[in-house]
Write an enzyme that holds these catalytic residues in place. Structure first.
Site, PDB file in Angstrom:
ATOM      1  N   ASP A 167       0.853  -1.197   0.000  1.00 28.65           N
ATOM      2  CA  ASP A 167       0.000   0.000   0.000  1.00 28.65           C
ATOM      3  C   ASP A 167       0.886   1.244   0.000  1.00 28.65           C
ATOM      4  O   ASP A 167       1.880   1.308   0.723  1.00 28.65           O
ATOM      5  CB  ASP A 167      -0.881  -0.021   1.250  1.00 28.65           C
ATOM      6  N   ASN A 183      -2.512  13.027  -3.092  1.00 28.03           N
ATOM      7  CA  ASN A 183      -3.607  13.415  -3.997  1.00 28.03           C
ATOM      8  C   ASN A 183      -4.069  14.831  -3.687  1.00 28.03           C
ATOM      9  O   ASN A 183      -4.268  15.643  -4.587  1.00 28.03           O
ATOM     10  CB  ASN A 183      -4.797  12.479  -3.786  1.00 28.03           C
ATOM     11  N   ASP A 218      -2.196   9.615  -9.904  1.00 23.64           N
ATOM     12  CA  ASP A 218      -2.171   8.530 -10.900  1.00 23.64           C
ATOM     13  C   ASP A 218      -0.740   8.217 -11.342  1.00 23.64           C
ATOM     14  O   ASP A 218      -0.374   7.051 -11.523  1.00 23.64           O
ATOM     15  CB  ASP A 218      -3.003   8.921 -12.129  1.00 23.64           C
ATOM     16  N   GLU A 234      -5.024   2.311  -4.049  1.00 22.86           N
ATOM     17  CA  GLU A 234      -3.553   2.430  -4.029  1.00 22.86           C
ATOM     18  C   GLU A 234      -2.918   1.173  -3.449  1.00 22.86           C
ATOM     19  O   GLU A 234      -1.794   1.188  -2.962  1.00 22.86           O
ATOM     20  CB  GLU A 234      -3.146   3.706  -3.291  1.00 22.86           C
TER      21      GLU A 234
HETATM   22  N1  GTP Z   1      -5.129   9.411  -7.946  1.00 24.02           N
HETATM   23  C1  GTP Z   1      -5.791   8.327  -7.575  1.00 24.02           C
HETATM   24  N2  GTP Z   1      -6.213   8.216  -6.285  1.00 24.02           N
HETATM   25  C2  GTP Z   1      -6.857   7.085  -5.935  1.00 24.02           C
HETATM   26  C3  GTP Z   1      -7.139   6.058  -6.835  1.00 24.02           C
HETATM   27  N3  GTP Z   1      -7.792   5.074  -6.167  1.00 24.02           N
HETATM   28  C4  GTP Z   1      -7.913   5.477  -4.884  1.00 24.02           C
HETATM   29  N4  GTP Z   1      -7.348   6.696  -4.729  1.00 24.02           N
HETATM   30  C5  GTP Z   1      -7.246   7.506  -3.522  1.00 24.02           C
HETATM   31  O1  GTP Z   1      -6.400   6.844  -2.612  1.00 24.02           O
HETATM   32  C6  GTP Z   1      -6.652   7.420  -1.328  1.00 24.02           C
HETATM   33  C7  GTP Z   1      -6.514   6.326  -0.284  1.00 24.02           C
HETATM   34  O2  GTP Z   1      -6.326   6.952   0.918  1.00 24.02           O
HETATM   35  P1  GTP Z   1      -6.353   6.207   2.323  1.00 24.02           P
HETATM   36  O3  GTP Z   1      -6.989   4.863   2.181  1.00 24.02           O
HETATM   37  O4  GTP Z   1      -6.938   7.149   3.318  1.00 24.02           O
HETATM   38  O5  GTP Z   1      -4.881   5.917   2.649  1.00 24.02           O
HETATM   39  P2  GTP Z   1      -3.535   6.797   2.636  1.00 24.02           P
HETATM   40  O6  GTP Z   1      -3.770   8.254   2.479  1.00 24.02           O
HETATM   41  O7  GTP Z   1      -2.654   6.160   1.602  1.00 24.02           O
HETATM   42  O8  GTP Z   1      -2.952   6.575   4.050  1.00 24.02           O
HETATM   43  P3  GTP Z   1      -2.271   5.295   4.639  1.00 24.02           P
HETATM   44  O9  GTP Z   1      -2.690   4.114   3.809  1.00 24.02           O
HETATM   45  O10 GTP Z   1      -2.791   5.194   6.010  1.00 24.02           O
HETATM   46  O11 GTP Z   1      -0.796   5.523   4.581  1.00 24.02           O
HETATM   47  C8  GTP Z   1      -8.034   8.025  -1.383  1.00 24.02           C
HETATM   48  O12 GTP Z   1      -7.920   9.428  -1.282  1.00 24.02           O
HETATM   49  C9  GTP Z   1      -8.537   7.676  -2.773  1.00 24.02           C
HETATM   50  O13 GTP Z   1      -9.295   8.716  -3.353  1.00 24.02           O
HETATM   51  C10 GTP Z   1      -6.700   6.223  -8.189  1.00 24.02           C
HETATM   52  O14 GTP Z   1      -6.898   5.378  -9.058  1.00 24.02           O
HETATM   53  N5  GTP Z   1      -6.031   7.365  -8.501  1.00 24.02           N
END
Ligand code: GTP
Length: 435
Positions: A281, A289, A298, A323
């Protein structure tokens, strides 16, 4: 790797892989058509009448199916190219089954040789927006206008036009070797090949195959049943391309270019033995983002996917969702898998990710290079959890669940690290987390 722009580099790398595989497939299909051209006419000469009859109708079925599927998949470029090929085949079957010296038949033949490949080129080059949305009528007009012009020219005074052009035809090679068409045809091939090498392949770059079928038909027009053979081969080739396209849509993630979760599920269904699964992850991805926009997010995903796909120990990477990525190791060698994961984690963490010119919030407005403060390279890190299949487990879901729990532990431990369960012995043991 150039540090200038990681996002662009990654996209190019993934596109490059797609293009490469698509080009190889096209090359294979082109060879298939050439071999068919060389072998099948001889075989057909001694074939039964039923086979000939079948072959005459096969292009309708195959090209019809390819056209229908293309439009259903939204591959409109390909759909229109198939329509041109169907039109060409219809013309051959209805108008060109008599000696070409009769009436204006030879003129129709020349018109076919010159206009049909030109239409393929036009559809290949037309902007996408012309072929989507409410522009279908305009796209159809592209084909209808030259056809109407030719029809008007031939219909006005066929004998007169033929007499006037006969001398020219003789001079230019005449039937059945219209080398006059060789030049434009070669030009169309080059133009299409150039276009294909520039744009990202989305499964719709079949113009070269269509051109090839038309060229082989026109240049060998005196060979019996050549049109049925070539258009049957073209129909088969296009259907195969469409099947491969569907496979990619179903089993690959289009953003990152790696396999998707459906592909992982399919792989895990029949898996046996002591395989291992790592869940990966991206750390703090949401803040990334939020700070730089979704497009840059992306790019990060592409970069991570591309780096993960280089993992050693026979690991294969899948995008699990958002992610999160999964890596499946068929190996039971725990230490080897851990070393491979550790190496890739380090590579990702060491890479200075240069953010593209983007405004916070995803706007694509360009910065003024001189006035805007330069964003320093960003560090991307990933956390990982590695779990091994146990003898007492029947399904892969449990292994993934445990890998996910270990990933959570890695996050709790401060991120940018790996957590793995203990190596499995033959007897079921209690799970302990180790660094
Ligand atoms: N740009 C982009 N963002 C994505 C995609 N799929 C999911 N996301 C974003 O990934 C983010 C996941 O965030 P969280 O699950 O809160 O996790 P994190 O910010 O990585 O924090 P930790 O996992 O705790 O380190 C969300 O803001 C989603 O909108 C994608 O295909 N593209």
């Amino acid at each position: 790797m150039a540090d200038g722009n990681a996002g662009t580099w990654c996209r190019q790398s993934i596109r490059g892989r797609y293009r490469m595989s698509h080009r190889l497939i096209q090359l294979g299909l082109a060879l298939f058509m050439l071999v068919s051209m060389a072998v099948l006419p001889g075989w057909l000469a001694s074939a039964d009448d039923e086979v000939r009859w079948l072959l005459e109708y096969l292009p309708w079925v195959l090209l019809g199916a390819a056209g229908l599927v293309s439009f259903v998949y939204g591959l409109n470029k390909l759909g229109f190219m198939v329509l041109v090929c169907l039109g060409a085949y219809a013309l051959i079957r209805t108008q060109l089954q008599v000696p070409l010296t009769q009436g204006n038949v030879e003129l129709i033949f020349w018109a076919l040789c010159l206009v049909a490949p030109l239409l393929i080129l036009l559809y290949d080059k037309l902007p996408e927006r012309w072929l989507f949305g409410g522009y279908h009528l305009s796209a159809l007009m592209v084909a209808l206008i030259p056809c109407a012009l030719v029809y008007g020219l031939l219909g006005r005074d066929p004998q007169g036009s033929h007499a006037a052009l006969a001398g020219w035809f003789e001079l230019l090679g005449g039937y059945p070797a219209p080398w006059l068409t060789l030049l434009p045809m070669a030009g169309y091939f080059c133009a299409c090949a150039l276009g294909q090498s520039r744009r990202q392949d989305r499964g719709d770059s079949a113009s070269l195959l269509c051109l090839m079928a038309l060229a082989l038909t026109c240049f060998n027009f005196d060979v019996a049943a050549i049109s049925s053979l070539m258009f049957t081969c073209l129909g088969l080739a296009l259907l195969l391309l469409l099947v491969l396209h569907s496979y990619r849509l179903a089993f690959y993630d289009l953003l990152t270019g790696v396999r998707n979760r459906r592909s992982l599920d399919a792989r895990l269904k029949g898996i046996r033995g002591r395989y291992q699964v790592a869940m990966v992850d991206v750390d703090h991805f949401k803040s990334f983002n939020d700070a730089f926009g979704h497009d840059v997010g992306d790019d990060v995903l592409r970069l991570v996917a591309q780096r993960l796909s280089r993992v050693g120990a026979g690991g294969r990477v899948y995008r699990y969702g958002g992610e999160e990525f999964a890596i499946l190791f068929p190996s039971r060698d725990r230490r080897r898998c851990l070393a491979a994961l550790e190496a890739i984690r380090q590579v990702i963490a060491d890479y200075p990710f240069q953010v593209r010119d983007r405004q916070p919030g995803g706007s694509s407005r360009r910065r003024h290079r001189t006035s805007a403060p330069k964003i320093p390279p960003q560090t991307i890190t990933v956390s990982m959890g590695l779990a091994q299949a146990r003898f007492d487990e029947t399904g892969a879901e449990a292994v993934i669940r445990r890998a996910d729990e270990l990933l959570y532990q890695a996050k709790q431990a401060g991120r940018n690290c790996i957590r793995a369960d203990v190596a499995v012995s033959r007897r079921p043991t209690r799970r302990r987390a180790v660094a």
